[in-house]
Design a protein around this motif. Structure first.
Motif, short mmCIF file in Angstrom:
data_model
loop_
_atom_site.label_atom_id
_atom_site.label_comp_id
_atom_site.label_asym_id
_atom_site.label_seq_id
_atom_site.Cartn_x
_atom_site.Cartn_y
_atom_site.Cartn_z
N SER A 99 4.03 2.32 8.80
CA SER A 99 3.06 2.25 7.86
C SER A 99 2.96 0.73 7.61
O SER A 99 3.28 -0.09 8.27
CB SER A 99 3.61 3.07 6.55
OG SER A 99 5.01 2.30 6.18
N GLU A 100 2.24 0.40 6.38
CA GLU A 100 1.74 -0.85 5.96
C GLU A 100 3.15 -1.62 5.65
O GLU A 100 4.06 -1.32 4.94
CB GLU A 100 1.09 -0.80 4.64
CG GLU A 100 0.83 -2.14 3.96
CD GLU A 100 0.09 -3.48 4.86
OE1 GLU A 100 0.49 -4.42 4.70
OE2 GLU A 100 -0.90 -2.97 5.57
N THR A 149 4.68 -3.31 1.57
CA THR A 149 4.85 -2.53 0.75
C THR A 149 6.20 -2.78 0.18
O THR A 149 6.97 -3.29 0.92
CB THR A 149 4.84 -1.03 1.17
OG1 THR A 149 5.83 -0.71 2.05
CG2 THR A 149 3.41 -0.65 1.67
N ASN A 168 8.92 -1.16 2.37
CA ASN A 168 9.26 -1.84 3.75
C ASN A 168 9.73 -3.29 3.67
O ASN A 168 10.77 -3.81 4.22
CB ASN A 168 7.97 -1.81 4.74
CG ASN A 168 7.61 -0.47 5.29
OD1 ASN A 168 8.58 0.24 5.46
ND2 ASN A 168 6.42 -0.33 5.34
N THR A 177 -0.94 -8.00 -1.90
CA THR A 177 -2.24 -8.40 -1.00
C THR A 177 -2.46 -10.21 -0.97
O THR A 177 -2.69 -10.46 0.15
CB THR A 177 -3.16 -7.88 -1.53
OG1 THR A 177 -3.49 -8.16 -3.06
CG2 THR A 177 -2.95 -6.03 -1.68
N LYS A 207 0.16 -11.47 1.42
CA LYS A 207 -0.03 -11.14 2.87
C LYS A 207 -1.13 -12.35 3.29
O LYS A 207 -0.91 -12.87 4.65
CB LYS A 207 -0.57 -9.80 3.06
CG LYS A 207 -1.01 -9.37 4.17
CD LYS A 207 -1.32 -7.73 4.41
CE LYS A 207 -1.93 -7.43 5.93
NZ LYS A 207 -2.18 -6.09 5.79
N GLN A 224 -2.49 -9.93 12.13
CA GLN A 224 -3.25 -9.00 11.17
C GLN A 224 -2.07 -8.70 10.08
O GLN A 224 -2.52 -7.84 9.22
CB GLN A 224 -3.77 -7.85 11.81
CG GLN A 224 -5.07 -8.04 12.86
CD GLN A 224 -4.67 -8.57 14.01
OE1 GLN A 224 -3.64 -8.18 14.49
NE2 GLN A 224 -5.34 -9.53 14.43
N GLY A 284 0.58 -6.84 10.50
CA GLY A 284 1.24 -5.35 10.82
C GLY A 284 2.57 -5.50 10.97
O GLY A 284 3.14 -4.41 10.70
#
Length: 837
Positions: free
Chosen positions: A81-82, A85, A88, A142, A145, A162, A164
């Motif tokens: 997943s993202e 978060t 994670n 956000t 990131k 990106q 990820g």
């Protein structure tokens, strides 16, 4: 020759008359050697894969000592997943906290702790007071990131473009004693680079290297334990997160694991395969157990000897175990076949008489085959690649030990345990193959010679297309962790293989470009402050020159992450609203930067006195267009022609260069080993066969087999690597065994028959079977190597098997036809060798 033939008879008499003494001596010797087995070790460190005495190794060590090492591991953290978060990031934080507590971990660099430089909140002078980290969770995820994936230092380093996935850069502790010893060795090499060493200096240098080796071995053991612990932690993590471990230390560690696993697996598989082959050939338990026993003792004795000598096996040289096992069995099979042949021909003779005749008739040809094979393996010492050289020496020693053991253990075992006076001939397609092949050979001269010509043409054209190995990742199967980790890091995190460039400041940035105007301006504004020399790189001219070089380095498709002082300047420019800093701001920043900023952003790329600048590059080793030597040539061309530097003004080093130097030496090593082995075998053939013509004829089939395999490599795009360059020498070394046995038997038959064609068929009916049996064992043994996880080992096994099969067929078809075509004078065997073969 005659005196030597009596040695076998003397051994047989000694064994049978002094059975207890010989048994006691053999047992004690083997136990003494076996005690050394626990001391045997493997060395798969990066240093073991380098070119011996590579001058760039000193440059590599200088760079390591000045700017830091590449001793770090990457643990890729790829959630399904993202990434950004709370869940994670918490998992990442927990994972980092577990690993950082482990011994031998110095620190961990992660997205949780790197500064979030926000140009909207601070400038270059206030940023340190307002910096935040992701661990604090004070900034929206956000925004954090976006700041991280736009950070010119850490993007493509520990976070993908990106965002990820990310990675923990696990920095390893380097013991101070190891650093100090490495500095001593490096300083000694620099001081004595252009002078010949005196005996005292050589002794001193060897002592320094020995101490360094011991410290490096201990450090490698510590790293191995650390990797085991990290993998244990990985096993306990959430399966929804993909974790891949990578880095140079892990590659070296995994190579050791692969070799250790291969030794165990291959040993077991080879035993099973050889039992099946021996069962098919002899179908009697005595002749199945005896070769396996002798070969096992030979391998165990050699492992113990290496342990006592403190001589570690490398990724390449560790293959001596499989080869020695196979070749010892082949040697024993020759003795068994001769013993059985004597039983069929002289079934009324006593056991002791058959033992005597076996040893007396086989000692000379077996001695010569052992010597020629030892010479073939010994030819590998002319290589500049240490693992290849070690392999040659280990095999030569092992063969000498195996020969001695076979000629003592065989008669001893037979004399003590053999209870049959008659042998039962085994009749099958397997055992009758050589007789049928002999008949076919005699009736198909044109086909054999034409086929040999076509094979030679195939070989020559293929050899011209040979290339050297280029991508280290191709050494591993795509299913292995090491491949997947390297591939993921290459694709998303800026590459794996380190490359370092160090440039002298005065050469790249002449003083007249910046000094006068800048010093005057800075002195006017800050004349009161304590005088401090400002690095010329903290000027607009310096920053622009750095940006120019870095942009060139980044433009290549095979280049991953590039780090230098220019990376830090890009970050400063971002904090300056995207505008390049002028001389005043750069100088002011240089004077006011904190020790922490200097340690993280400046010291790894800038020598304290400003005399050197350092670029650290991570190369994409898995890129399909990677051409190491071409890329390095382009770098040299850019530095010398575009920047006007001389070769003394810069150094290109790192594992990328050291590995490339080894690869570049492969062609040279291949040529030197082949030339050496052919010359030495020819010089040995002449006195062995007592005929120059026979010596040249005997060389042709083996040369064809070696050339055919090398040609096939060229045609099918299989590159030369550290293992495949040994195939030609091995093929010749083992193949000439067949040649010697065949020609010795031919000489014996010719003494009795004086008919070339009749002698050919007689050889196929007798010694041809032994050649066939031994070649089957060699083929079966090498075929097991296809189960390795190490791709060069697979190629080695497959190609050597093909070479052995070709050598067998060439010695049973082309060799007799060459003898029939040229009809060389066949020297008589000396008195006492009437039973040879």
């Amino acid at each position: 020759m005659e005196s030597r033939s009596k040695v076998g008879l003397w051994i047989a008499n000694l064994v049978m008359h002094k059975t207890r003494s010989i048994s006691f001596f053999l047992i004690v010797t083997l136990i003494a050697l076996a005690i050394g087995i626990p001391k045997f070790r493997l060395d798969a460190s990066a240093d073991s894969l380098l070119l011996e005495n590579d001058p760039t190794l000193t440059s590599y060590r200088k760079t390591y000592l000045q700017y830091g090492s590449d001793d770090y591991l990457f643990l890729v953290f790829a959630p399904e997943s993202e990434l950004f978060t709370e869940s994670n990031l918490t998992k990442l934080e927990e994972l980092q906290s577990k690993i950082v507590k482990l011994d031998h971990v110095s620190s961990i660099t992660s997205i949780l702790d790197i500064p979030l430089f926000d140009s909207e909140e601070a400038d270059i002078f206030t940023v340190e007071g307002k910096v935040q980290t992701l661990r604090e969770r004070k900034m929206p995820l956000t925004k954090a990131k976006q700041l991280l994936i736009n950070n010119p230092i850490y993007k493509d380093l520990i976070i993908s473009p990106q965002g990820g996935l990310t990675a923990l850069q696990i920095n390893l502790k380097t013991p101070e004693a190891l650093k100090a010893q490495l500095r001593k060795v490096t300083e000694f090499q620099i001081q004595n680079d252009l002078t010949a060493l005196t005996p005292e200096q050589q002794q001193s240098f060897q002592a320094l290297k020995q101490t360094l080796k011991q410290l490096t071995t201990q450090n490698s053991a510590d790293v191995e334990q650390l990797i085991i612990k990290i993998r244990s932690i990985i096993q306990q993590e959430d399966t929804a997160i993909k974790l891949f471990l990578g880095g140079v230390p892990m590659i070296a560690n995994d190579l050791t694991d692969y070799v250790s696993s291969d030794l165990v697996v291959f040993g077991g598989l080879i035993f099973v395969v050889l039992i099946l082959i021996l069962t098919l050939i002899f179908r009697q338990w005595h002749w199945i157990v005896l070769p396996l026993l002798v070969s096992t003792l030979a391998v165990a004795a050699m492992l113990g000897l290496l342990g006592w000598l403190n001589w570690p096996a490398t990724v390449i040289s560790s293959n001596f175990v499989a080869l020695l096992l196979i070749m010892t069995i082949s040697l024993t099979i020759h003795l068994i076949v001769r013993f059985r042949e004597l039983t069929f021909e002289h079934h009324v003779t006593s056991l002791s008489e058959r033992i005597k005749r076996t040893l007396s008739s086989m000692f000379i040809p077996c001695l010569f085959t052992a010597l020629t094979t030892m010479v073939a393996f010994g030819s590998l010492v002319v290589s500049d690649i240490r693992p290849v050289k070690d392999f040659g020496l280990m095999m030569s020693m092992g063969l000498a030990l195996a020969f001695s053991l076979a000629f003592v253990a065989f008669p001893l075992s037979v004399f003590l345990s053999y209870r049959g006076n008659k042998e039962t001939p085994v009749k099958s397609n397997l055992t009758e193959f050589t007789s049928a092949l002999g008949r076919w050979t005699l009736g198909n001269r044109s086909m054999i010679l034409v086929t040999a010509t076509l094979v030679a043409t195939f070989a020559i054209t293929g050899i011209t297309q040979l290339t050297v190995d280029n991508r280290f990742i191709d050494y591993f199967k795509s299913s292995t962790e090491i491949y997947q980790g390297m591939k993921r890091i290459d694709d998303s995190l800026g590459g794996t293989t380190p490359l370092d460039i160090v440039i002298k400041t005065d050469a790249l940035l002449p003083k007249d470009e910046f000094e006068d105007e800048f010093e005057d301006e800075f002195e006017d504004d800050f004349g009161d402050e304590e005088e401090e020399t400002i690095s010329p790189w903290f000027t607009q001219a310096g920053a622009e020159k750095l940006a120019q070089v870095q942009s060139y380095l980044e433009q290549s498709e095979v280049t991953g992450k590039v780090l230098s002082l220019a990376s830090g300047f890009r970050l400063l420019n971002d904090l300056n609203n995207g505008q390049p800093l002028d001389d005043f701001l750069l100088g002011l920043f240089y004077k006011r930067m904190s020790a922490d900023i200097k340690r993280q952003l400046i010291a790894p790329y800038h020598k304290d006195d400003g005399s050197e600048i350092h670029f650290n590059i991570r190369m994409i080793d898995s890129h399909p267009n990677l051409k190491r030597s071409e890329y390095l040539a382009e770098l040299h061309n850019y530095f010398q022609k575009d920047l006007g530097l001389s070769p003394d003004d810069y150094e290109i080093t790192g594992m990328f260069v050291l590995y490339n130097n080894m690869l570049e030496s492969l062609f040279d090593s291949q040529i030197k080993t082949i030339f050496t082995v052919f010359l030495m075998i020819l010089l040995m053939f002449i006195p062995i066969f007592r005929s120059v013509n026979l010596a040249l004829i005997g060389l042709i089939p083996n040369a064809l087999a070696a050339a055919m395999v090398m040609g096939a490599m060229g045609w099918f795009g299989i590159p030369l690597d550290m293992m495949t360059i040994m195939i030609a020498a091995i093929a010749i070394g083992i193949g000439v065994d067949n040649t010697i046995h065949y020609i010795f038997r031919f000489r014996r038959e010719f003494t009795q028959r004086q008919d070339y064609e009749a002698c050919v068929q007689a050889c196929h009916n007798t010694i041809g079977k032994a050649l066939y049996y031994t070649s089957l064992t060699v083929l079966a043994g090498f075929s097991v190597l296809v189960f390795s996880n190490f791709i060069p080992t697979i190629y080695f096994g497959v190609l050597t098997s093909i070479a052995m099969a070709t050598a067998l067929l060439a010695n049973l078809t082309l060799l007799p036809q060459l003898i029939l075509v040229f009809k060389p004078k066949i020297p008589e065997l000396p008195t006492g060798n009437g039973d040879s073969n």
